[in-house]
Design an enzyme around this catalytic site. Structure first.
Site, mmCIF file in Angstrom:
data_model
loop_
_atom_site.group_PDB
_atom_site.id
_atom_site.type_symbol
_atom_site.label_atom_id
_atom_site.label_comp_id
_atom_site.label_asym_id
_atom_site.label_seq_id
_atom_site.Cartn_x
_atom_site.Cartn_y
_atom_site.Cartn_z
ATOM 1 N N GLU A 40 89.823 -60.787 46.336
ATOM 2 C CA GLU A 40 90.767 -60.215 47.278
ATOM 3 C C GLU A 40 90.520 -60.819 48.672
ATOM 4 O OE1 GLU A 40 92.152 -55.741 48.712
ATOM 5 O OE2 GLU A 40 90.079 -56.075 48.072
ATOM 6 N N LYS A 110 99.472 -54.847 45.402
ATOM 7 C CA LYS A 110 98.470 -53.783 45.306
ATOM 8 C C LYS A 110 99.109 -52.405 45.466
ATOM 9 C CE LYS A 110 93.955 -52.541 47.313
ATOM 10 N NZ LYS A 110 92.972 -52.913 48.371
ATOM 11 N N CYS A 152 90.980 -54.473 43.559
ATOM 12 C CA CYS A 152 89.936 -53.705 44.230
ATOM 13 C C CYS A 152 90.054 -52.186 44.025
ATOM 14 C CB CYS A 152 89.919 -54.074 45.712
ATOM 15 S SG CYS A 152 88.359 -53.667 46.565
#
Length: 276
Positions: A40, A110, A152
């Protein structure tokens, strides 16, 4: 399938980061096909939102550069995240998959944004202030595996991966920039849990930077590292604990079949009569 995951200390300078990425990719073995996984925020680990927004305005340029790199090196690339402009004040944390011809095969934005308080030198994180939340679950079909894309903080939300597995995902990709305190507490546990409950491989490439070493981010943040590749049985197959460098492993997709035959969890879940 040969997988290479890069553990990387990103700066806030996208041109420097891209130059360093190219140098790292030139170190790879010649064996092809292969899948290269980036962390990321590898392109711009910004200190200020304005830095990330400036990169987001150039996202088409950077996507083009990544496509050319994949074509030149004949690699498949799971490109961590790069900022993609959503509006004048917000960007998507977008994870792209490129094939070895340089074509974009998938984009995942995301979904779960990191709005939390952490006991580190940053203290509070409010991603939603400048990051636009994604809406779509993405599973990319490739010649070697079906890849579930995530980023993440997503790893804390098992329902996302359950839906990806329902859509056929065989490998979960989790590019990350995990903080040090949360990494020590939860990194391995969460990733192993996602592998075990999903009965798939997990590949998590992470940023690494420590302020008391010569491998430090220029934004003052510290990141955990410990990039890992985990089996469907929850075993850590390979790990890069500290510093920068490549983590490589050849995935045997037959392990997926063997694991599900020993313990047919997905069949049991589908056969369940009540929604627990």
């Amino acid at each position: 399938m040969i997988v290479h995951a890069l553990q990387f200390c990103a700066s806030s300078d996208p041109r420097l980061n891209f130059t360093r990425l190219k140098a790292f990719i030139e170190q790879l073995p010649e064996a092809r096909p292969c899948l290269v996984c980036l962390p990321e925020s590898w392109l711009c680990f910004a200190k200020y939102a304005e830095q990330a927004l400036a990169v987001a305005e150039e996202h088409q340029y950077w996507r083009g550069q990544l496509g050319l790199l994949c074509k030149e090196q004949q690699i498949w690339l799971a490109a961590g995240t790069i900022p993609v402009l959503a509006d004048k004040d917000h960007y998507f944390a977008a994870s792209f998959l490129f094939d070895d011809k340089g074509r974009e095969c998938a984009q995942y934005n995301k979904i779960h944004l990191f709005d939390v308080t952490v006991a580190d030198n940053t203290g509070s994180y409010y991603e939603s202030k400048h990051t636009q939340r994604g809406e779509q679950v993405v599973v990319a079909h490739t010649p070697f595996a079906k890849l579930g894309l995530s980023v993440c903080y997503d790893m804390r939300f098992g329902e996302l991966y359950r839906e990806q597995v329902r859509q056929g995902a065989q490998v979960l990709l989790v590019p990350s920039a995990f903080t040090v305190p949360t990494g020590r507490a939860h990194w391995h546990t969460l990733l192993r849990a996602r592998a075990i409950e999903s009965q798939v491989f997990v590949i998590a490439a992470g940023l690494y930077g420590r302020n008391d070493t010569d491998i430090a981010h220029d934004n003052g943040r510290e990141t955990y590292g410990h990039s890992v590749i985990i089996s469907p049985w929850g075993e850590v197959l390979a790990e890069h604990s500290g510093g920068e460098g490549w983590l490589s492993y050849s995935l045997d997709m037959n392990e997926l079949i063997q694991c599900s035959e020993r313990m047919p969890m997905q069949a049991h879940r589908q056969a369940r009569k009540v929604n627990l």
